[in-house]
Design a protein around this motif. Structure first.
Motif, PDB file in Angstrom:
ATOM      1  N   THR A  34       1.248  -1.599  -0.076  1.00 19.97           N
ATOM      2  CA  THR A  34       0.099  -0.125   0.099  1.00 19.97           C
ATOM      3  C   THR A  34       0.636   1.322   0.482  1.00 19.97           C
ATOM      4  OG1 THR A  34       0.053   0.222   2.191  1.00 19.97           O
ATOM      5  CG2 THR A  34      -1.481  -1.009   1.044  1.00 19.97           C
ATOM      6  N   GLY A  35       2.295   1.121   0.406  1.00 20.87           N
ATOM      7  CA  GLY A  35       2.882   2.556   0.721  1.00 20.87           C
ATOM      8  C   GLY A  35       2.987   2.883   1.792  1.00 20.87           C
ATOM      9  N   GLN A  36       1.918   2.679   2.959  1.00 20.15           N
ATOM     10  CA  GLN A  36       1.299   3.626   4.099  1.00 20.15           C
ATOM     11  C   GLN A  36       2.158   2.727   5.156  1.00 20.15           C
ATOM     12  OE1 GLN A  36      -0.830   5.843   3.973  1.00 20.15           O
ATOM     13  NE2 GLN A  36      -1.011   5.800   1.642  1.00 20.15           N
ATOM     14  N   TRP A  37       2.081   3.542   6.570  1.00 22.12           N
ATOM     15  CA  TRP A  37       2.893   3.479   7.458  1.00 22.12           C
ATOM     16  C   TRP A  37       2.043   2.210   7.766  1.00 22.12           C
ATOM     17  CZ3 TRP A  37       7.871   3.625   7.256  1.00 22.12           C
ATOM     18  CH2 TRP A  37       9.003   4.654   6.293  1.00 22.12           C
ATOM     19  N   ALA A  38       2.268   0.933   8.444  1.00 25.79           N
ATOM     20  CA  ALA A  38       1.599   0.416   9.121  1.00 25.79           C
ATOM     21  C   ALA A  38       1.498   1.026  10.726  1.00 25.79           C
ATOM     22  CB  ALA A  38       2.306  -1.228   8.564  1.00 25.79           C
ATOM     23  N   PHE A  39       3.249   1.097  11.251  1.00 30.78           N
ATOM     24  CA  PHE A  39       2.840   1.647  12.223  1.00 30.78           C
ATOM     25  C   PHE A  39       4.320   2.904  12.553  1.00 30.78           C
ATOM     26  CE2 PHE A  39       2.973  -2.805  12.767  1.00 30.78           C
ATOM     27  CZ  PHE A  39       1.597  -2.738  13.606  1.00 30.78           C
ATOM     28  N   GLU A  40       4.057   3.764  13.255  1.00 35.13           N
ATOM     29  CA  GLU A  40       5.138   5.287  13.613  1.00 35.13           C
ATOM     30  C   GLU A  40       4.980   5.250  14.557  1.00 35.13           C
ATOM     31  OE1 GLU A  40       4.933   8.252  10.293  1.00 35.13           O
ATOM     32  OE2 GLU A  40       3.220   7.414   9.899  1.00 35.13           O
ATOM     33  N   PHE A  41       6.537   4.976  15.215  1.00 37.61           N
ATOM     34  CA  PHE A  41       5.937   5.377  17.156  1.00 37.61           C
ATOM     35  C   PHE A  41       7.592   6.345  17.567  1.00 37.61           C
ATOM     36  CE2 PHE A  41       6.475   0.982  16.885  1.00 37.61           C
ATOM     37  CZ  PHE A  41       7.319   1.119  17.526  1.00 37.61           C
ATOM     38  N   THR A  42       7.589   6.709  18.534  1.00 39.52           N
ATOM     39  CA  THR A  42       9.288   7.078  19.158  1.00 39.52           C
ATOM     40  C   THR A  42       8.937   6.445  20.452  1.00 39.52           C
ATOM     41  OG1 THR A  42       8.493   8.716  17.949  1.00 39.52           O
ATOM     42  CG2 THR A  42      10.116   8.963  19.415  1.00 39.52           C
ATOM     43  N   LEU A  43      10.161   5.610  20.805  1.00 41.27           N
ATOM     44  CA  LEU A  43      11.153   5.303  22.002  1.00 41.27           C
ATOM     45  C   LEU A  43      11.169   5.965  22.900  1.00 41.27           C
ATOM     46  CD1 LEU A  43      11.658   1.742  21.045  1.00 41.27           C
ATOM     47  CD2 LEU A  43       9.585   2.367  22.179  1.00 41.27           C
ATOM     48  N   PRO A  44      11.472   6.306  23.715  1.00 45.03           N
ATOM     49  CA  PRO A  44      12.003   7.121  24.763  1.00 45.03           C
ATOM     50  C   PRO A  44      13.606   6.861  24.785  1.00 45.03           C
ATOM     51  CG  PRO A  44      11.103   5.608  25.974  1.00 45.03           C
ATOM     52  CD  PRO A  44      10.438   5.368  24.835  1.00 45.03           C
ATOM     53  N   GLY A  45      14.338   7.943  25.153  1.00 40.95           N
ATOM     54  CA  GLY A  45      15.516   7.890  25.381  1.00 40.95           C
ATOM     55  C   GLY A  45      16.611   7.808  23.445  1.00 40.95           C
ATOM     56  N   GLU A  61       7.325 -10.307  12.310  1.00 39.09           N
ATOM     57  CA  GLU A  61       5.821  -9.539  11.824  1.00 39.09           C
ATOM     58  C   GLU A  61       5.437  -7.983  12.251  1.00 39.09           C
ATOM     59  OE1 GLU A  61       5.354  -8.890   8.248  1.00 39.09           O
ATOM     60  OE2 GLU A  61       6.463 -10.810   7.742  1.00 39.09           O
ATOM     61  N   LYS A  62       5.481  -8.799  13.952  1.00 36.18           N
ATOM     62  CA  LYS A  62       5.039  -8.191  14.583  1.00 36.18           C
ATOM     63  C   LYS A  62       6.087  -7.302  16.168  1.00 36.18           C
ATOM     64  CE  LYS A  62      -0.129  -9.487  13.922  1.00 36.18           C
ATOM     65  NZ  LYS A  62      -0.765  -9.789  15.768  1.00 36.18           N
ATOM     66  N   PHE A  63       7.237  -8.073  15.390  1.00 35.64           N
ATOM     67  CA  PHE A  63       8.230  -6.870  16.877  1.00 35.64           C
ATOM     68  C   PHE A  63       9.627  -6.826  15.768  1.00 35.64           C
ATOM     69  CE2 PHE A  63       5.473 -10.453  19.033  1.00 35.64           C
ATOM     70  CZ  PHE A  63       5.672  -9.630  20.139  1.00 35.64           C
ATOM     71  N   ALA A  64      10.027  -5.915  16.970  1.00 36.31           N
ATOM     72  CA  ALA A  64      11.466  -5.556  16.513  1.00 36.31           C
ATOM     73  C   ALA A  64      12.492  -5.789  17.220  1.00 36.31           C
ATOM     74  CB  ALA A  64      11.351  -4.293  16.030  1.00 36.31           C
ATOM     75  N   LEU A  65      13.928  -5.896  16.917  1.00 41.46           N
ATOM     76  CA  LEU A  65      14.613  -6.299  17.691  1.00 41.46           C
ATOM     77  C   LEU A  65      16.006  -5.387  17.452  1.00 41.46           C
ATOM     78  CD1 LEU A  65      16.240  -8.417  19.121  1.00 41.46           C
ATOM     79  CD2 LEU A  65      17.483  -9.761  17.711  1.00 41.46           C
ATOM     80  N   LEU A  72      17.438  -5.375  22.465  1.00 40.80           N
ATOM     81  CA  LEU A  72      16.011  -5.140  22.682  1.00 40.80           C
ATOM     82  C   LEU A  72      14.766  -5.734  21.768  1.00 40.80           C
ATOM     83  CD1 LEU A  72      14.485  -3.739  25.301  1.00 40.80           C
ATOM     84  CD2 LEU A  72      14.380  -1.603  23.344  1.00 40.80           C
ATOM     85  N   LEU A  73      13.905  -5.568  21.611  1.00 38.15           N
ATOM     86  CA  LEU A  73      12.391  -6.373  21.251  1.00 38.15           C
ATOM     87  C   LEU A  73      11.466  -6.024  21.410  1.00 38.15           C
ATOM     88  CD1 LEU A  73      11.856  -9.549  19.706  1.00 38.15           C
ATOM     89  CD2 LEU A  73      10.885 -10.233  21.719  1.00 38.15           C
ATOM     90  N   VAL A  74      11.077  -5.372  21.003  1.00 34.67           N
ATOM     91  CA  VAL A  74      10.050  -4.313  21.069  1.00 34.67           C
ATOM     92  C   VAL A  74       8.230  -4.884  20.446  1.00 34.67           C
ATOM     93  CG1 VAL A  74       8.662  -1.994  20.530  1.00 34.67           C
ATOM     94  CG2 VAL A  74      11.517  -2.288  21.326  1.00 34.67           C
ATOM     95  N   ASP A  75       7.098  -4.666  20.964  1.00 33.92           N
ATOM     96  CA  ASP A  75       5.862  -5.414  20.518  1.00 33.92           C
ATOM     97  C   ASP A  75       5.754  -4.264  19.331  1.00 33.92           C
ATOM     98  OD1 ASP A  75       3.552  -6.063  20.002  1.00 33.92           O
ATOM     99  OD2 ASP A  75       2.970  -5.392  21.347  1.00 33.92           O
ATOM    100  N   LEU A  76       5.317  -4.079  18.139  1.00 34.46           N
ATOM    101  CA  LEU A  76       5.406  -2.788  17.380  1.00 34.46           C
ATOM    102  C   LEU A  76       3.390  -2.405  17.745  1.00 34.46           C
ATOM    103  CD1 LEU A  76       7.125  -4.069  14.126  1.00 34.46           C
ATOM    104  CD2 LEU A  76       7.718  -2.456  15.586  1.00 34.46           C
ATOM    105  N   GLU A  77       3.424  -3.710  17.901  1.00 38.41           N
ATOM    106  CA  GLU A  77       1.973  -2.918  18.144  1.00 38.41           C
ATOM    107  C   GLU A  77       1.746  -2.166  19.606  1.00 38.41           C
ATOM    108  OE1 GLU A  77      -1.115  -6.446  17.298  1.00 38.41           O
ATOM    109  OE2 GLU A  77      -1.162  -6.114  15.753  1.00 38.41           O
ATOM    110  N   SER A  78       1.724  -2.491  20.079  1.00 43.67           N
ATOM    111  CA  SER A  78       1.872  -1.924  21.507  1.00 43.67           C
ATOM    112  C   SER A  78       2.674  -0.786  22.379  1.00 43.67           C
ATOM    113  CB  SER A  78       1.457  -3.068  22.993  1.00 43.67           C
ATOM    114  OG  SER A  78       2.668  -3.976  23.302  1.00 43.67           O
ATOM    115  N   LYS A  79       4.162  -1.340  21.489  1.00 45.19           N
ATOM    116  CA  LYS A  79       4.607  -0.343  22.098  1.00 45.19           C
ATOM    117  C   LYS A  79       6.023  -1.079  22.787  1.00 45.19           C
ATOM    118  CE  LYS A  79       2.855   3.800  19.497  1.00 45.19           C
ATOM    119  NZ  LYS A  79       1.724   3.051  19.313  1.00 45.19           N
ATOM    120  N   ILE A  80       5.486  -1.970  23.781  1.00 45.40           N
ATOM    121  CA  ILE A  80       6.378  -2.273  24.506  1.00 45.40           C
ATOM    122  C   ILE A  80       7.661  -3.123  24.367  1.00 45.40           C
ATOM    123  CG2 ILE A  80       6.183  -4.515  26.192  1.00 45.40           C
ATOM    124  CD1 ILE A  80       3.199  -3.428  26.278  1.00 45.40           C
ATOM    125  N   GLN A  81       8.302  -2.452  25.177  1.00 44.08           N
ATOM    126  CA  GLN A  81       9.705  -3.208  25.488  1.00 44.08           C
ATOM    127  C   GLN A  81       9.361  -4.625  25.797  1.00 44.08           C
ATOM    128  OE1 GLN A  81      12.704  -0.726  26.381  1.00 44.08           O
ATOM    129  NE2 GLN A  81      10.857   1.194  25.992  1.00 44.08           N
TER     130      GLN A  81
END
Length: 636
Positions: A382-393, A406-410, A415-424
């Motif tokens: 789609t060319g659209q951003w599925a998630f956009e957020f800023t982590l502290p620090g 698909e739902k997590f970034a390392l 540091l493993l981050v849940d992209l949907e909830s932004k939880i570390q």
């Protein structure tokens, strides 16, 4: 749309392994060779094809050379078609016999200096706003990797360099270097067959280099130097090709691809990264943002792009069909062979960028982009951003970035981050290096007791269980949507307090918090200054400015949870008509930057800091896990 056309490769590249070398020909291929006139004929086997010549060993054991253009049409057709007839000369590495054979290194070719003529290559230019028409990409490996043993560290100071993994040959290279407390720098490579889990360990060789890429033949490694001008060894601008020959390493001479890089000036550019596109072509990126697709058989560029000198990144998809490129503020997907833009999107013009990295998701349908503390995920359909957020620090991925699920970034292999909830979710420790391809993460752990290269999946089951528990019980978090906070602006002079409080109230509402003056969770604001400081702008000299520093921190029971700061000194200075640089800075120096207080993004979730949390440990992950030689050990 910018399209870099690819010129036809010399036909011998259909079968020639990268960097033509001393390669043996099978006995069944002894044949009669004829020149183009038909007058001259010899019987023999092909030894090598290099620089447009065929090297043929005749029945007397002598080596004859003939230009390919002077061979008969039948012989040229033989060279141009059919199955690859080459096999390695010498002892093969003691790996699975079904693995691809190795080719040699023609050191003589690399020993010849070669300057790059950039005019020979098509130049690509970044472009935003190209409609997204990205084809499907297969992000899965399609094969099952196995755990492999590695040797222990040779000395305390030896460390593991980033892994080089080739999905085509299904092999990996682990590089170890040591340059401290030793008479001479040493480099050691381990070649691992990922399907069988077997490995070949070479002896350490004198040199200071690290692996950039493992080539498709499964035995040749593109290496780059690690030394500076004072080190006396291979510099970061130098490339070499190292080949595994049994348990020995055969090295080529050095080649500097970005020597006195045109349009960038200064010294030779360093080679930061490389991606293997196919058996004859490799992408490299310099520290000055010069992206190049090379035909390494002749060391000539096919296409190149001069990206931003600071904020850039690239990553090839697992199936090698797509190339993600980030240039300053533009994310693009290209055809890596032609440099055709298949889709592109630009960030807002006022978005700061830095420490940029990109990664592909396991499905091949998403791209993860990190820049400073910002995390974004692009849907390539789609060319659209599925998630956009800023982590502290501060910056979140200064060393490495993985997209293991698909739902997590390392982030930073840690540091493993849940992209949907932004939880570390989890902080992983103890890994020497982690490289993720197609949803499989390859984890290198090496110590004085031994080493191992382990394929694994993130998140691991304990992390998923902890995440589910946390989302069901918000009491586990100190900060969460709906939490009450108080505002303290006592650190701000009276004339700015109203503006600062108003801005903070806006940021609190945006972050989902509520206000309660008695809450022990405090948002504390301060403004210090003015203080006269010298500032410099590129090609504009240095100037004096009255600098104010605006700062915000989240505090709970005397513990600092999160902080950020800014100043009134503009990063890019805009002058009015007839206004000098100093006059513009004098105007900016009249007041602090109070607008930053209205644009803050506070953490969505944050655990209570533990009493025994180590000083300087900024991670607020729900749990931590330690990689060991025996496996993963969880703690909470």
């Amino acid at each position: 749309m910018n399209i870099a056309l690819v010129r036809p490769s010399v036909f011998i590249m259909v079968f020639l392994s990268l960097y033509a070398a001393t390669i043996g020909y099978s006995q069944e291929a002894v044949r009669e060779w004829t020149d183009s006139t038909g007058r001259f004929k010899i019987t023999g086997s092909l030894l090598e094809v290099t620089d447009g010549n065929a090297m043929i060993k005749n029945s007397d054991g002598k080596t004859l050379r003939i230009p390919i253009a002077r061979l008969s049409k039948q012989d040229q057709a033989f060279l141009n078609g059919g199955d690859n007839p080459f096999e390695m000369v010498g002892d093969a590495p003691s790996i699975d016999s079904s693995a691809p054979s190795s080719t040699g290194v023609n050191a003589a070719v690399w020993a010849t200096p070669q300057a790059v003529n950039w005019d020979d290559a098509n130049q690509f230019t970044s472009m935003a706003g190209v409609q997204w028409q990205v084809p499907d990409s297969d992000g899965e490996l399609g094969w099952e990797p196995q755990r492999a043993a590695l040797t222990k560290k040779s000395t305390f100071h030896e460390h593991v360099q980033p892994l080089a993994i080739n999905v085509q040959s299904k092999r990996a290279v682990v590089g170890n270097t040591v340059s401290f407390a030793v008479p001479k720098p040493l480099t050691r490579l381990s070649l691992v067959d990922l399907v069988s889990g077997k490995s070949v360990h070479s002896d350490s060789v004198e040199g200071h280099m690290r692996p950039l890429a493992l080539l498709d033949n499964g035995s040749s490694v593109l290496m780059v130097g690690c030394s500076d001008d004072r080190g006396g060894y291979e510099k970061k601008s130098e490339l070499q090709l190292w080949r595994f020959d049994g348990k020995k390493i055969v090295r080529s001479a050095s080649w500097t691809p970005y020597a006195q890089d045109k349009d960038r000036g200064r010294a030779d550019a360093e080679v930061l990264d490389a991606e293997v596109v196919n058996s004859s072509r490799v992408l490299t990126m310099s520290d000055k943002g010069h992206l190049v697709l090379w035909d390494l058989s002749n060391r000539k560029p096919i296409w190149h792009a001069r990206l931003s000198e600071r904020n850039f990144a690239m990553k090839l998809s697992v199936d090698r069909k797509l190339l993600a490129v980030f240039d300053e503020k533009t994310l693009m997907v290209l055809n890596p062979e032609t440099a055709e833009i298949l889709g592109s999107t630009a960030l807002a013009s006022n978005t700061p960028t830095g420490w940029c990295r990109v990664a592909w998701s396991p499905s091949g349908k998403r791209i993860l982009l990190t820049s400073i503390a910002d995390v974004r995920v692009m849907d390539t359909k789609t060319g659209q951003w599925a998630f956009e957020f800023t982590l502290p620090g501060g910056p979140v991925a200064t060393k490495a970035l993985s997209f293991p699920d698909e739902k997590f970034a390392l982030l930073d292999s840690r540091l493993l981050v849940d992209l949907e909830s932004k939880i570390q979710v989890c902080e992983y420790r103890g890994a020497s290096q982690i490289e993720t391809l197609g949803g499989t993460s390859f984890i290198a752990v090496q110590s004085d007791a031994g080493g191992v290269l382990v394929p694994a999946k993130f998140p691991h089951p304990a992390a998923l269980k902890m995440l589910a528990k946390a989302q069901e019980d918000p009491s586990l978090f100190l900060l969460h949507p709906g939490v009450a906070v108080s505002i303290d602006v006592s650190g701000v002079s009276n004339q700015y307090q109203a503006a600062v409080r108003q801005g903070l109230e806006k940021s609190v509402a945006t972050s989902g918090y509520t206000l309660n003056d008695s809450s022990p969770i405090q948002i504390m604001a301060s403004i210090s200054g003015p203080k006269q400081e010298a500032v410099g702008y590129i090609a504009a000299g240095s100037y004096i400015v009255n600098k104010y520093t605006s700062a915000v921190k989240l505090q709970w029971n005397g513990k600092s949870l999160w902080s950020t700061s800014g100043s009134n000194v503009p990063g890019v200075l805009m002058t009015k008509r007839g206004q000098t640089m100093q006059e513009a800075l004098d105007e900016a120096g009249k007041a602090p930057n109070t607008s930053m207080f209205a644009g803050l993004h506070f953490p969505e979730f944050m655990q209570k800091p533990s009493e025994n949390q180590a000083a300087g440990n900024r991670s607020q992950a729900l749990m931590s896990s330690q990689f060991t030689l025996q496996g993963l050990v969880d703690s909470q």
